[in-house]
Write an enzyme that holds these catalytic residues in place. Structure first.
Site, PDB file in Angstrom:
ATOM      1  N   CYS A 146       0.821  -1.211   0.000  1.00 24.49           N
ATOM      2  CA  CYS A 146       0.000   0.000   0.000  1.00 24.49           C
ATOM      3  C   CYS A 146       0.853   1.259   0.000  1.00 24.49           C
ATOM      4  O   CYS A 146       1.921   1.300   0.601  1.00 24.49           O
ATOM      5  CB  CYS A 146      -0.883   0.040   1.239  1.00 24.49           C
ATOM      6  SG  CYS A 146      -1.918  -1.396   1.410  1.00 24.49           S
TER       7      CYS A 146
ATOM      8  N   ARG B  79       5.234   0.489  -6.002  1.00 20.98           N
ATOM      9  CA  ARG B  79       5.168  -0.382  -4.823  1.00 20.98           C
ATOM     10  C   ARG B  79       4.254  -1.582  -5.048  1.00 20.98           C
ATOM     11  O   ARG B  79       4.332  -2.564  -4.311  1.00 20.98           O
ATOM     12  CB  ARG B  79       4.663   0.413  -3.619  1.00 20.98           C
ATOM     13  CG  ARG B  79       5.626   1.497  -3.176  1.00 20.98           C
ATOM     14  CD  ARG B  79       4.967   2.429  -2.180  1.00 20.98           C
ATOM     15  NE  ARG B  79       4.727   1.793  -0.894  1.00 20.98           N
ATOM     16  CZ  ARG B  79       5.589   1.774   0.109  1.00 20.98           C
ATOM     17  NH1 ARG B  79       6.751   2.360  -0.022  1.00 20.98           N
ATOM     18  NH2 ARG B  79       5.293   1.187   1.253  1.00 20.98           N
TER      19      ARG B  79
ATOM     20  N   TRP C  54      -2.858  -2.650  -1.679  1.00 25.34           N
ATOM     21  CA  TRP C  54      -2.434  -4.001  -2.065  1.00 25.34           C
ATOM     22  C   TRP C  54      -3.204  -4.917  -1.116  1.00 25.34           C
ATOM     23  O   TRP C  54      -2.936  -4.935   0.083  1.00 25.34           O
ATOM     24  CB  TRP C  54      -0.921  -4.135  -1.883  1.00 25.34           C
ATOM     25  CG  TRP C  54      -0.337  -5.406  -2.404  1.00 25.34           C
ATOM     26  CD1 TRP C  54       0.067  -5.654  -3.677  1.00 25.34           C
ATOM     27  CD2 TRP C  54      -0.056  -6.600  -1.644  1.00 25.34           C
ATOM     28  NE1 TRP C  54       0.574  -6.925  -3.762  1.00 25.34           N
ATOM     29  CE2 TRP C  54       0.516  -7.529  -2.545  1.00 25.34           C
ATOM     30  CE3 TRP C  54      -0.221  -6.972  -0.316  1.00 25.34           C
ATOM     31  CZ2 TRP C  54       0.916  -8.803  -2.138  1.00 25.34           C
ATOM     32  CZ3 TRP C  54       0.171  -8.243   0.086  1.00 25.34           C
ATOM     33  CH2 TRP C  54       0.733  -9.140  -0.844  1.00 25.34           C
TER      34      TRP C  54
ATOM     35  N   ASN D 248      -1.676   1.386   5.781  1.00 24.33           N
ATOM     36  CA  ASN D 248      -0.798   0.352   5.221  1.00 24.33           C
ATOM     37  C   ASN D 248      -0.398  -0.549   6.372  1.00 24.33           C
ATOM     38  O   ASN D 248       0.086  -0.060   7.400  1.00 24.33           O
ATOM     39  CB  ASN D 248       0.443   1.029   4.598  1.00 24.33           C
ATOM     40  CG  ASN D 248       1.494   0.025   4.162  1.00 24.33           C
ATOM     41  OD1 ASN D 248       1.210  -1.170   4.042  1.00 24.33           O
ATOM     42  ND2 ASN D 248       2.701   0.493   3.935  1.00 24.33           N
ATOM     43  N   GLY D 249      -0.612  -1.858   6.236  1.00 23.44           N
ATOM     44  CA  GLY D 249      -0.259  -2.778   7.333  1.00 23.44           C
ATOM     45  C   GLY D 249      -1.405  -3.733   7.592  1.00 23.44           C
ATOM     46  O   GLY D 249      -2.342  -3.837   6.783  1.00 23.44           O
TER      47      GLY D 249
ATOM     48  N   GLU E 156      18.839 -16.272  -8.932  1.00 22.38           N
ATOM     49  CA  GLU E 156      18.405 -14.909  -9.236  1.00 22.38           C
ATOM     50  C   GLU E 156      17.863 -14.815 -10.668  1.00 22.38           C
ATOM     51  O   GLU E 156      16.852 -14.153 -10.918  1.00 22.38           O
ATOM     52  CB  GLU E 156      19.578 -13.944  -8.995  1.00 22.38           C
ATOM     53  CG  GLU E 156      19.307 -12.479  -9.290  1.00 22.38           C
ATOM     54  CD  GLU E 156      18.132 -11.869  -8.539  1.00 22.38           C
ATOM     55  OE1 GLU E 156      17.589 -12.494  -7.623  1.00 22.38           O
ATOM     56  OE2 GLU E 156      17.723 -10.757  -8.927  1.00 22.38           O
TER      57      GLU E 156
ATOM     58  N   LYS F   8      14.047 -13.664 -11.552  1.00 21.79           N
ATOM     59  CA  LYS F   8      13.738 -12.534 -12.452  1.00 21.79           C
ATOM     60  C   LYS F   8      12.741 -12.966 -13.514  1.00 21.79           C
ATOM     61  O   LYS F   8      11.773 -12.285 -13.782  1.00 21.79           O
ATOM     62  CB  LYS F   8      14.997 -12.010 -13.157  1.00 21.79           C
ATOM     63  CG  LYS F   8      15.943 -11.165 -12.369  1.00 21.79           C
ATOM     64  CD  LYS F   8      15.417  -9.847 -11.883  1.00 21.79           C
ATOM     65  CE  LYS F   8      14.669  -9.963 -10.601  1.00 21.79           C
ATOM     66  NZ  LYS F   8      15.365  -9.905  -9.361  1.00 21.79           N
TER      67      LYS F   8
ATOM     68  N   GLU G 239       9.131 -13.731 -12.017  1.00 19.61           N
ATOM     69  CA  GLU G 239       8.315 -12.635 -11.486  1.00 19.61           C
ATOM     70  C   GLU G 239       7.809 -11.673 -12.554  1.00 19.61           C
ATOM     71  O   GLU G 239       6.744 -11.105 -12.400  1.00 19.61           O
ATOM     72  CB  GLU G 239       8.972 -11.915 -10.307  1.00 19.61           C
ATOM     73  CG  GLU G 239      10.232 -11.192 -10.566  1.00 19.61           C
ATOM     74  CD  GLU G 239      10.846 -10.596  -9.294  1.00 19.61           C
ATOM     75  OE1 GLU G 239      10.161 -10.453  -8.289  1.00 19.61           O
ATOM     76  OE2 GLU G 239      12.043 -10.263  -9.339  1.00 19.61           O
TER      77      GLU G 239
ATOM     78  N   HIS H  23      19.611 -35.236  -9.160  1.00 23.65           N
ATOM     79  CA  HIS H  23      18.837 -35.737  -8.025  1.00 23.65           C
ATOM     80  C   HIS H  23      17.347 -35.426  -8.165  1.00 23.65           C
ATOM     81  O   HIS H  23      16.616 -35.496  -7.181  1.00 23.65           O
ATOM     82  CB  HIS H  23      19.382 -35.152  -6.718  1.00 23.65           C
ATOM     83  CG  HIS H  23      20.812 -35.530  -6.461  1.00 23.65           C
ATOM     84  ND1 HIS H  23      21.185 -36.806  -6.104  1.00 23.65           N
ATOM     85  CD2 HIS H  23      21.952 -34.816  -6.564  1.00 23.65           C
ATOM     86  CE1 HIS H  23      22.503 -36.857  -5.975  1.00 23.65           C
ATOM     87  NE2 HIS H  23      22.997 -35.652  -6.254  1.00 23.65           N
TER      88      HIS H  23
ATOM     89  N   LYS I 241       6.702  -3.853  -4.380  1.00 25.82           N
ATOM     90  CA  LYS I 241       8.122  -3.523  -4.318  1.00 25.82           C
ATOM     91  C   LYS I 241       8.639  -3.623  -2.905  1.00 25.82           C
ATOM     92  O   LYS I 241       9.744  -4.079  -2.657  1.00 25.82           O
ATOM     93  CB  LYS I 241       8.333  -2.104  -4.861  1.00 25.82           C
ATOM     94  CG  LYS I 241       9.780  -1.644  -4.878  1.00 25.82           C
ATOM     95  CD  LYS I 241      10.577  -2.404  -5.906  1.00 25.82           C
ATOM     96  CE  LYS I 241      12.039  -2.059  -5.900  1.00 25.82           C
ATOM     97  NZ  LYS I 241      12.840  -3.084  -6.599  1.00 25.82           N
TER      98      LYS I 241
END
Ligand code: M6R
Length: 612
Positions: free
Chosen positions: A2, A27, A73, A99-100, A485, A489, A492, A508, A607
């Site tokens: 948020c 964000r 969000w 926000n929270g 990484e 990338k 996402e 394995h 973000k």
């Protein structure tokens, strides 16, 4: 997560608020809203983007010099108009953005319902709004006092801004666990989740601390109290950020701009820290804690996502050259698994945003056990930067794309400097080797510049594989975190399923996935376990997998085996992640663009992850 923006002053609030919401879009969010007070307290909100909100209010009354605005969000309740913020209290006299997560909202809601409150939304935020109203009415106190008292009854995390229909001159802001910054202008105030909406109006800011409530009044000084009613003196800081860093600067996406900024951001992370003439490395921010590092039994690195991958590179570096044991922990696991932490442990928390809730909680836990906590953060003045005993900023500049790129290479750069400094202090590497390493490290920005020129090949590969459903990324040693990484990338931003694995682990399990449909990205640079990685490539080829290899310039062996090869410049094995990550960022970027994905704001992602 948020985003919060609020304004009170002489100017019209709406343009400032909308502009601020646009700055916070990075964000991640799913609905947006604004409340303005002129004669009436008016709330407008909608599902979707800020541009949808702009469309929604096209013919509305948008007057007023005080207002609050929000991007949501979703946590409690689906992303729709009713659940979007701001939320009105029952009387429609109070409006609030948040926000929270209010963890005890269900209990509070029940109590309020028994007192006749009816709720419109499924959110925890509406509960807090009505709780404040209830206290204000029943205890006959000011809005400021009502907010302060209400927050004593709340468990969880919050950054809130509240306004009252009957007081067109006042905003109340408070935080715990979620960030909030107050900008102090000439004769106006701005409030935001981070400094990006504020920077174009003022450089003077106050970062609220946990459990602080601010009374923000037109033409009056800022007043801050704790929720336990203790007065605090506002500590005004100067922002160092500049506005151009928040623009796309001619690039199509922030992510692409940030990929291309890496030669500079890596250089900025090293600036003033490597002294080739004196043959030393200094990290001013942690200088007073060097003795603690020297006496440490072990280092524990806590982080999430990409920052965790940087931490993994850090583990290899610290163990390799400073010969100190390192554990790398997902902050979200560490905080809940009752870990053994000694006073002589040094915990390094890594975070781009400096606001990640799990990382913050891991820090608090380690602190309570007496460990020394150092931070590696990008956002200056962020919660993690302030919660740690000392730390080193990465100086990568604002990272707006949700997919972290330049922050990762900056984090790895700082970890490299830390490991080198510690190796020097512990005497675990000789002087000539140390000189060799710092000389090579200072050449890395140039080599990243060179690596960025691989576009044509990357675009050709992206074109070929843009429609596949799965990707496998393999690497060993320092290149294992690079594989993780690279896979993160891709998944996402392009929504293609991708897995990163240590190359030797392939046999394995993941080898079962390999057929002619499966692209396998292998980081096969010419040092360390090169021969073994070549064998792994052969194993993939034997099963008809398609190999995309990242190799060192001039490589012959892998070139014969792989279907596609991307060359990166020769460097020390430990610096390869700084180069090899770059083409993988570009590969993910181009695939996502070709799939018409929203590169800078991928679906469901935020973000800065300020809730657990
Ligand atoms: O701000 P932080 O570095 O603490 O964020 C940690 C993760 O949320 C972040 O790295 C995330 O994984 C990114 N989307 C990766 O691109």
């Amino acid at each position: 997560m948020c985003g919060i923006v609020a304004y009170v002053g002489p100017k019209q609030a709406y343009p400032i608020l909308i502009n601020g919401l646009k700055r916070l879009e990075y964000r991640g969010y799913d609905s947006a809203g604004v409340a303005l007070l002129e004669e009436e307290l008016l709330v407008y909100k909608t599902k979707g983007k800020v541009s949808d909100l702009e469309e929604h209010v096209q013919n509305a009354n948008l007057g007023g010099t005080i207002g609050i605005a929000h991007t949501r969000w979703a946590t409690h309740g689906e992303p729709n108009q009713v659940n979007a913020h701001p939320h009105f209290s029952q009387s429609k006299e109070i409006a609030l953005i948040h926000n929270g997560i209010i963890e005890n909202y269900a209990l509070l809601k029940q109590e309020l319902q028994t007192r006749g409150y009816v709720f419109q939304s499924s959110t925890d935020t509406e509960v807090l709004t009505n709780l404040i109203e209830d206290i204000k009415l029943n205890e006959g106190v000011s809005l400021f006092e009502a907010v302060r008292i209400a927050l004593n009854q709340v468990t969880g995390a919050y950054a809130i801004v509240v306004m009252d229909k009957n007081d067109p001159n006042t905003l109340i802001a408070a935080r715990k666990g979620s960030p909030l910054v107050i900008g102090i202008g000439q004769n106006d105030y701005f409030v935001a989740s981070d400094a990006t909406p504020i920077i174009e109006y003022t450089k003077n800011v106050v970062y609220l601390d946990d459990e602080e409530v601010a009374l923000i009044r037109r033409d009056k000084d800022l007043k801050i109290k704790t929720i336990r009613n203790q007065e605090k003196t506002p500590y005004i800081q100067k922002l160092e950020m500049n506005l151009t860093a928040l623009e796309k600067g001619g690039y199509e996406h922030f992510m692409l701009k940030e990929i291309y900024e890496q030669p500079t951001s890596i250089m900025d992370s090293m600036r003033g820290r490597i002294h080739l003439e004196q043959g030393t490395v200094t990290l001013g921010g942690i200088i007073e804690y060097e003795q603690k590092l020297l006496n440490a039994n072990r280092i524990i690195i806590v982080a999430c996502g990409t920052s965790w991958h940087a931490g993994l590179v850090g583990e290899y570096l610290f163990e390799d050259i400073a010969r100190i044991p390192v554990e790398v922990e997902y902050a979200s696991e560490f905080r809940y698994r009752n870990p053994v932490i000694y006073e002589r442990d040094v915990v390094i928390a890594i975070s781009q945003s400096g606001e990640t809730a799990d990382t913050l909680a891991a820090i608090e836990l380690a602190k309570s056990k007496g460990a020394t906590i150092l931070g590696i953060c990008n956002v200056v003045g962020s919660s993690i930067a302030r919660a740690t005993h000392a730390g080193t900023y990465t100086h990568a500049g604002p990272e707006i794309g949700v997919a972290s790129t330049k922050a990762f290479t900056a984090q790895v750069t700082v970890l490299t400097l830390m490991a080198l400094r510690l190796a020097q202090l512990r005497g675990t590497i000789g002087r000539s080797r140390f000189m060799q390493l710092i000389t090579e490290l200072s050449l890395i920005p140039e080599k990243v510049e060179q690596t960025l020129k691989v576009s044509k090949k990357v675009i050709e590969i992206a074109e070929k594989f843009k429609d596949v459903r799965n990707f496998l990324y393999l690497g060993r040693g320092y290149n294992f975190p690079v594989a993780l990484e690279g896979a993160l990338k891709l998944k996402e931003i392009s929504y293609i399923h991708a897995e990163g694995y240590p190359a030797a682990e392939m046999k394995h399990g993941p080898i079962a996935l390999i057929d002619e449909e499966m692209p396998v990205v292998v980081i096969a640079t010419n040092k360390g376990t090169y021969d073994k990685v070549v064998s792994n490539i052969q194993e993939v080829k034997a099963r008809k997998g398609q190999v995309i290899a990242i190799v060192t310039e001039g490589d012959k062996e892998v070139k014969h085996l792989a279907d596609y090869v991307i060359e990166i410049p020769e460097t020390e094995e430990m610096f390869v992640p700084l180069l090899a990550t770059v083409p993988l960022q570009k590969l993910a970027y181009h695939i996502a663009v070709m799939r018409n994905c929203n590169v800078d704001q991928p679906r469901n992602l935020a973000k800065s992850v300020t809730v657990e």
